[in-house]
Enzyme design. Structure first.
Site, PDB file in Angstrom:
ATOM      1  N   HIS A  53       6.298   9.960  19.525  1.00 15.33           N
ATOM      2  CA  HIS A  53       5.577  11.046  18.871  1.00 15.33           C
ATOM      3  C   HIS A  53       6.559  12.099  18.354  1.00 15.33           C
ATOM      4  CE1 HIS A  53       1.509  10.138  21.058  1.00 15.33           C
ATOM      5  NE2 HIS A  53       1.931   9.153  20.289  1.00 15.33           N
ATOM      6  N   GLU A  55       6.970  15.230  19.049  1.00 11.54           N
ATOM      7  CA  GLU A  55       7.630  16.064  20.057  1.00 11.54           C
ATOM      8  C   GLU A  55       8.837  15.357  20.659  1.00 11.54           C
ATOM      9  OE1 GLU A  55       3.097  16.686  20.607  1.00 11.54           O
ATOM     10  OE2 GLU A  55       4.468  15.183  19.790  1.00 11.54           O
ATOM     11  N   CYS A  81       0.153  15.238  23.590  1.00 12.85           N
ATOM     12  CA  CYS A  81      -0.640  14.336  24.435  1.00 12.85           C
ATOM     13  C   CYS A  81      -0.208  14.449  25.883  1.00 12.85           C
ATOM     14  CB  CYS A  81      -0.506  12.899  23.942  1.00 12.85           C
ATOM     15  SG  CYS A  81       1.145  12.195  24.155  1.00 12.85           S
ATOM     16  N   ARG A 192      -2.944   3.112  -0.374  1.00 15.48           N
ATOM     17  CA  ARG A 192      -3.318   1.856   0.280  1.00 15.48           C
ATOM     18  C   ARG A 192      -2.705   1.736   1.670  1.00 15.48           C
ATOM     19  NH1 ARG A 192      -2.917  -2.760  -4.501  1.00 15.48           N
ATOM     20  NH2 ARG A 192      -4.725  -2.039  -5.730  1.00 15.48           N
ATOM     21  N   THR A 204     -14.686  -6.115 -10.593  1.00 18.37           N
ATOM     22  CA  THR A 204     -13.242  -5.877 -10.608  1.00 18.37           C
ATOM     23  C   THR A 204     -12.489  -7.144 -10.246  1.00 18.37           C
ATOM     24  OG1 THR A 204     -13.494  -3.528 -10.067  1.00 18.37           O
ATOM     25  CG2 THR A 204     -11.376  -4.533  -9.555  1.00 18.37           C
ATOM     26  N   ASP A 208     -10.038  -8.496 -13.028  1.00 21.58           N
ATOM     27  CA  ASP A 208      -8.624  -8.192 -12.783  1.00 21.58           C
ATOM     28  C   ASP A 208      -7.931  -9.126 -11.792  1.00 21.58           C
ATOM     29  OD1 ASP A 208      -9.009  -6.062 -14.478  1.00 21.58           O
ATOM     30  OD2 ASP A 208      -9.281  -4.597 -12.867  1.00 21.58           O
ATOM     31  N   LEU A 212      -5.016  -6.264  -3.912  1.00 18.90           N
ATOM     32  CA  LEU A 212      -5.435  -5.153  -3.047  1.00 18.90           C
ATOM     33  C   LEU A 212      -4.531  -5.002  -1.830  1.00 18.90           C
ATOM     34  CD1 LEU A 212      -9.336  -5.547  -3.110  1.00 18.90           C
ATOM     35  CD2 LEU A 212      -7.862  -4.203  -4.619  1.00 18.90           C
ATOM     36  N   GLU A 304     -11.622   1.421  -4.634  1.00 16.33           N
ATOM     37  CA  GLU A 304     -10.948   1.284  -5.924  1.00 16.33           C
ATOM     38  C   GLU A 304     -11.842   0.577  -6.933  1.00 16.33           C
ATOM     39  OE1 GLU A 304      -6.879   0.167  -6.194  1.00 16.33           O
ATOM     40  OE2 GLU A 304      -6.476   0.571  -4.084  1.00 16.33           O
ATOM     41  N   GLY A 306     -14.997  -0.191  -9.773  1.00 15.04           N
ATOM     42  CA  GLY A 306     -15.256   0.317 -11.106  1.00 15.04           C
ATOM     43  C   GLY A 306     -16.263   1.448 -11.088  1.00 15.04           C
TER      44      GLY A 306
END
Length: 396
Positions: A53, A55, A81, A192, A204, A208, A212, A304, A306
């Site tokens: 973390h 810290e 934490c 993403r 889509t 296309d 993804l 994402e 249309g």
């Protein structure tokens, strides 16, 4: 008493925390600064999911610099934490290091936290002050706070458009062309990496054939979801060809699944998951989808799709964040898909809070949070998220 200098240090910690976005999810992004004799002797941030973390990294930075942190002050963006998880408790490390004071931007509302870390520090004789830059700290980890408070995932709508509102076009040879520039597309890959699920509509996929995926990939890979009410997904699409890389979920109706058992069987054989929603009896099937994703612990969904898919989320008041990439282009009659037409069917206007505008080369990226999102992460009437910023141009 909080001074201007205290706020300055916490702002530095917040900037450090932002470096972890895209690598630490679904955990929150956290930054920490350690000050002694008005000098920064250590700084750190949560770098990746499952790693040390902020810290701990800040305390280790002190050792690297050869400075002992005893008697120093720490500025940390989220309550340290006190439980054993993938890493040891940060509170024990802070106490062992002999810090005298800790400024905490906001408490951690998680069940395992809720002030336990702060109380442990105080019992050890460490002075703790809470609330400095709290609204900014909540905004930084808004998806995390929403999931803890509501049990629902954060929904981000993203699209790219021209000045005249076109989101797709075809050249004379019929080939699809990019609207946004390369810098904007790289920025989308950051979005993403932040999400645990990415969603598009079937149109889509047909038009296309997207992957993804986030490139380059870091850590966990997002679940890829297709809204496909009539099971029209092409069996030779890239999504199905890469199921071994990350999960693919086909969200369809029970009627379509029952009418096309051979398609369901073939999708399953290829490794895809078919999730068939039942008769929702007037309730949007998007609610059904979000309930399912939330039950799986998915805290962030990137949409994402249309214009039709995007406007559906807006009509149902399901969007938390909106990100629009605007290219300095006017397509006119060459643009064959408009964002404005389906958006015209919205019943109510949508205003954005905490608006940010940044330059990505010649493109402009505008982002902001809906009022619904603000309400869900607010815990006090005094919370103020009406922040408007214009970022400096991004030079890469």
């Amino acid at each position: 008493m909080v001074s201007v200098q205290d706020e300055k240090y916490m702002q530095m910690a917040l900037r450090l925390a932002r470096r972890g976005i895209g690598s630490v999810e679904p955990n929150p992004a956290v930054g920490a600064i350690i000050i002694k004799a008005n000098q920064i002797i250590g700084k750190g941030w949560h770098r990746k999911f499952g790693g040390p973390h902020a810290e701990i990294n800040a305390l280790e930075n002190c050792q690297t610099l050869g400075v002992k942190p005893g008697g120093a002050t720490m500025y940390v963006t989220l309550e340290p934490c006190s439980h054993h998880g993938k890493t040891g408790p940060c509170t024990e490390a802070i106490i062992s290091a002999g810090l005298a004071k800790v400024f905490v931007a906001t408490t951690d509302p998680s069940e395992h936290a809720t002030g336990k870390g702060i109380e442990q520090l105080r019992q050890a004789g460490i002075e703790v002050q809470i609330g400095i830059c709290e609204p900014q700290a909540k905004l930084l980890n808004a998806p995390f706070f929403k999931f803890v408070f509501t049990g629902k995932c954060w929904v981000t709508l993203k699209w790219a458009q021209t000045i005249d509102g076109k989101v797709a076009w075809a050249d004379t040879d019929g080939e699809r062309r990019w609207i946004s520039n390369e810098m904007s597309r790289r920025d989308v890959h950051k979005l993403r990496r932040r999400a645990q699920a990415i969603l598009v509509g079937i149109n889509t996929v047909i038009a296309d054939d997207p992957l993804l995926t986030a490139r380059p990939s870091r850590g966990k890979k997002a679940t890829r979801i297709v809204l496909d009410s009539f099971l029209r997904i092409p069996l030779d699409c890239q999504l199905l060809a890469t199921v071994d890389q990350s999960t693919v979920m086909i969200f369809t109706s029970q009627n379509a699944a029952q009418a096309n058992p051979h398609v369901v069987e073939e999708l399953g054989a290829r490794g895809a998951e078919v999730f068939a929603y039942p008769d929702t009896r007037g309730r949007s099937n998007l609610h059904c989808l979000l309930d399912e994703l939330s039950s799986r612990g998915i805290t962030q969904l990137l949409v994402e799709g249309g214009p039709t898919v995007l406007s559906s989320f807006l009509k149902e008041n399901l969007a938390d964040e909106i990100i629009v990439y605007i290219a300095p282009k006017i397509f006119g009659m060459q643009g064959n898909v408009e964002i404005t037409r389906p958006m015209a069917g919205l019943w109510e206007s949508v205003g954005l809070n905490s608006v940010d505008i940044k330059r990505l080369g010649d493109d402009v990226c505008l982002s902001g949070l809906t009022q619904k999102a603000i309400d869900e992460i607010s815990t006090s009437p005094e919370d103020s998220f009406e922040v408007y910023t214009i970022s400096e141009p991004v030079n890469e």
